[in-house]
Design a protein around this motif. Sequence first.
Motif, PDB file in Angstrom:
ATOM      1  N   GLU A  37       0.816  -1.209   0.000  1.00 48.04           N
ATOM      2  CA  GLU A  37       0.000   0.000   0.000  1.00 48.04           C
ATOM      3  C   GLU A  37       0.851   1.260   0.000  1.00 48.04           C
ATOM      4  O   GLU A  37       2.003   1.254   0.433  1.00 48.04           O
ATOM      5  CB  GLU A  37      -0.923   0.016   1.227  1.00 48.04           C
ATOM      6  N   PRO A  38       0.275   2.360  -0.466  1.00 47.53           N
ATOM      7  CA  PRO A  38       0.999   3.637  -0.451  1.00 47.53           C
ATOM      8  C   PRO A  38       0.840   4.309   0.904  1.00 47.53           C
ATOM      9  O   PRO A  38       0.173   3.784   1.809  1.00 47.53           O
ATOM     10  CB  PRO A  38       0.251   4.438  -1.528  1.00 47.53           C
ATOM     11  N   LEU A  39       1.450   5.467   1.047  1.00 53.00           N
ATOM     12  CA  LEU A  39       1.140   6.347   2.169  1.00 53.00           C
ATOM     13  C   LEU A  39      -0.211   6.989   1.861  1.00 53.00           C
ATOM     14  O   LEU A  39      -0.631   7.049   0.708  1.00 53.00           O
ATOM     15  CB  LEU A  39       2.215   7.419   2.316  1.00 53.00           C
ATOM     16  N   TYR A  40      -0.893   7.468   2.893  1.00 56.30           N
ATOM     17  CA  TYR A  40      -2.196   8.092   2.680  1.00 56.30           C
ATOM     18  C   TYR A  40      -2.194   9.528   3.198  1.00 56.30           C
ATOM     19  O   TYR A  40      -1.580   9.833   4.214  1.00 56.30           O
ATOM     20  CB  TYR A  40      -3.293   7.301   3.404  1.00 56.30           C
ATOM     21  N   GLY A  41      -2.900  10.390   2.449  1.00 52.15           N
ATOM     22  CA  GLY A  41      -3.025  11.783   2.854  1.00 52.15           C
ATOM     23  C   GLY A  41      -4.464  12.245   2.713  1.00 52.15           C
ATOM     24  O   GLY A  41      -5.230  11.700   1.921  1.00 52.15           O
ATOM     25  N   GLY A  42      -4.827  13.257   3.487  1.00 52.89           N
ATOM     26  CA  GLY A  42      -6.191  13.774   3.414  1.00 52.89           C
ATOM     27  C   GLY A  42      -7.196  12.721   3.811  1.00 52.89           C
ATOM     28  O   GLY A  42      -7.049  12.052   4.834  1.00 52.89           O
ATOM     29  N   VAL A  58       2.055   7.832  -2.716  1.00 54.65           N
ATOM     30  CA  VAL A  58       1.127   8.389  -1.738  1.00 54.65           C
ATOM     31  C   VAL A  58      -0.198   8.609  -2.446  1.00 54.65           C
ATOM     32  O   VAL A  58      -0.246   9.064  -3.593  1.00 54.65           O
ATOM     33  CB  VAL A  58       1.646   9.715  -1.127  1.00 54.65           C
ATOM     34  N   LEU A  59      -1.282   8.255  -1.782  1.00 54.79           N
ATOM     35  CA  LEU A  59      -2.628   8.513  -2.285  1.00 54.79           C
ATOM     36  C   LEU A  59      -3.234   9.582  -1.399  1.00 54.79           C
ATOM     37  O   LEU A  59      -3.272   9.440  -0.171  1.00 54.79           O
ATOM     38  CB  LEU A  59      -3.481   7.242  -2.238  1.00 54.79           C
ATOM     39  N   THR A  60      -3.695  10.660  -2.006  1.00 51.40           N
ATOM     40  CA  THR A  60      -4.191  11.779  -1.209  1.00 51.40           C
ATOM     41  C   THR A  60      -5.369  12.468  -1.877  1.00 51.40           C
ATOM     42  O   THR A  60      -5.522  12.423  -3.102  1.00 51.40           O
ATOM     43  CB  THR A  60      -3.055  12.807  -0.968  1.00 51.40           C
ATOM     44  N   SER A  61      -6.173  13.112  -1.050  1.00 53.08           N
ATOM     45  CA  SER A  61      -7.277  13.929  -1.561  1.00 53.08           C
ATOM     46  C   SER A  61      -6.868  15.396  -1.599  1.00 53.08           C
ATOM     47  O   SER A  61      -7.663  16.255  -1.983  1.00 53.08           O
ATOM     48  CB  SER A  61      -8.514  13.758  -0.662  1.00 53.08           C
ATOM     49  N   GLU A  62      -5.634  15.673  -1.201  1.00 45.17           N
ATOM     50  CA  GLU A  62      -5.124  17.040  -1.167  1.00 45.17           C
ATOM     51  C   GLU A  62      -4.404  17.372  -2.482  1.00 45.17           C
ATOM     52  O   GLU A  62      -4.167  16.491  -3.309  1.00 45.17           O
ATOM     53  CB  GLU A  62      -4.167  17.222   0.012  1.00 45.17           C
ATOM     54  N   LEU A  63      -4.033  18.644  -2.629  1.00 48.70           N
ATOM     55  CA  LEU A  63      -3.310  19.083  -3.824  1.00 48.70           C
ATOM     56  C   LEU A  63      -1.814  19.232  -3.550  1.00 48.70           C
ATOM     57  O   LEU A  63      -1.125  19.996  -4.224  1.00 48.70           O
ATOM     58  CB  LEU A  63      -3.888  20.401  -4.345  1.00 48.70           C
TER      59      LEU A  63
END
Length: 209
Positions: free
Chosen positions: A34-39, A151-156
């Motif tokens: 899995e990746p790192l997670y953000g947001g 990393v998977l994120t919902s941020e910009l």
Amino acid sequence: MTTRRILGTVCASALLLLTSACDGNEEEPTKCGEPLYGGSATDEAWMTMVDAQKKPMDASRAVTLMTPSEGETLTANAAPPLISWTSPLRASLERHQPGRLARAFPRRSPGPLAWLGELLVPTAEAHLPPYTGDIYLVQVTVPGRECPLEVLTSELSWQMDAASWSTIAGANGQELSIQVTSAYLQENRLKEGPFRMATPRTFRRAATP
């Protein structure tokens, strides 16, 4: 209902839960993990993005990286860099359908048997509510390393963590690349995208003197 019948019902439910968790139907993780997670990003949203990698990519609404700049060389003793981007997908959502802006569904209160599920299958509560919104998978390719930093994120943006920056140190002076895949998910289902930059961004971490 007697205490014995209650316990019987609880045990039967527990057995069903345990059997379901061990029946081998769980999706296999990718070889890189899995990746790192953000947001508000979740592991189930990540699995959707993994499947999306098999689809044709579209650069029409791909992100535009702001930092680092193309060909930039970062000093070896600098703080971990910020990777940031602008997103036509995000801008379109805000302009035309603001109600669809990235969000995760509210968490639900645990049921009366939640303690039992946690006791038998500790991962039973690991899954978060379905994710709806724009999502970004950032991949940094490091020479000599089979798997990219992800990393998977919902941020910009992604403020690189110290551990990832340390991993890159093994390739000091060599060219690194950044690729960002974006999409719009509705309750973890792919609705728009995937979008990907036509050309990855390259940068370097300077060789240690």
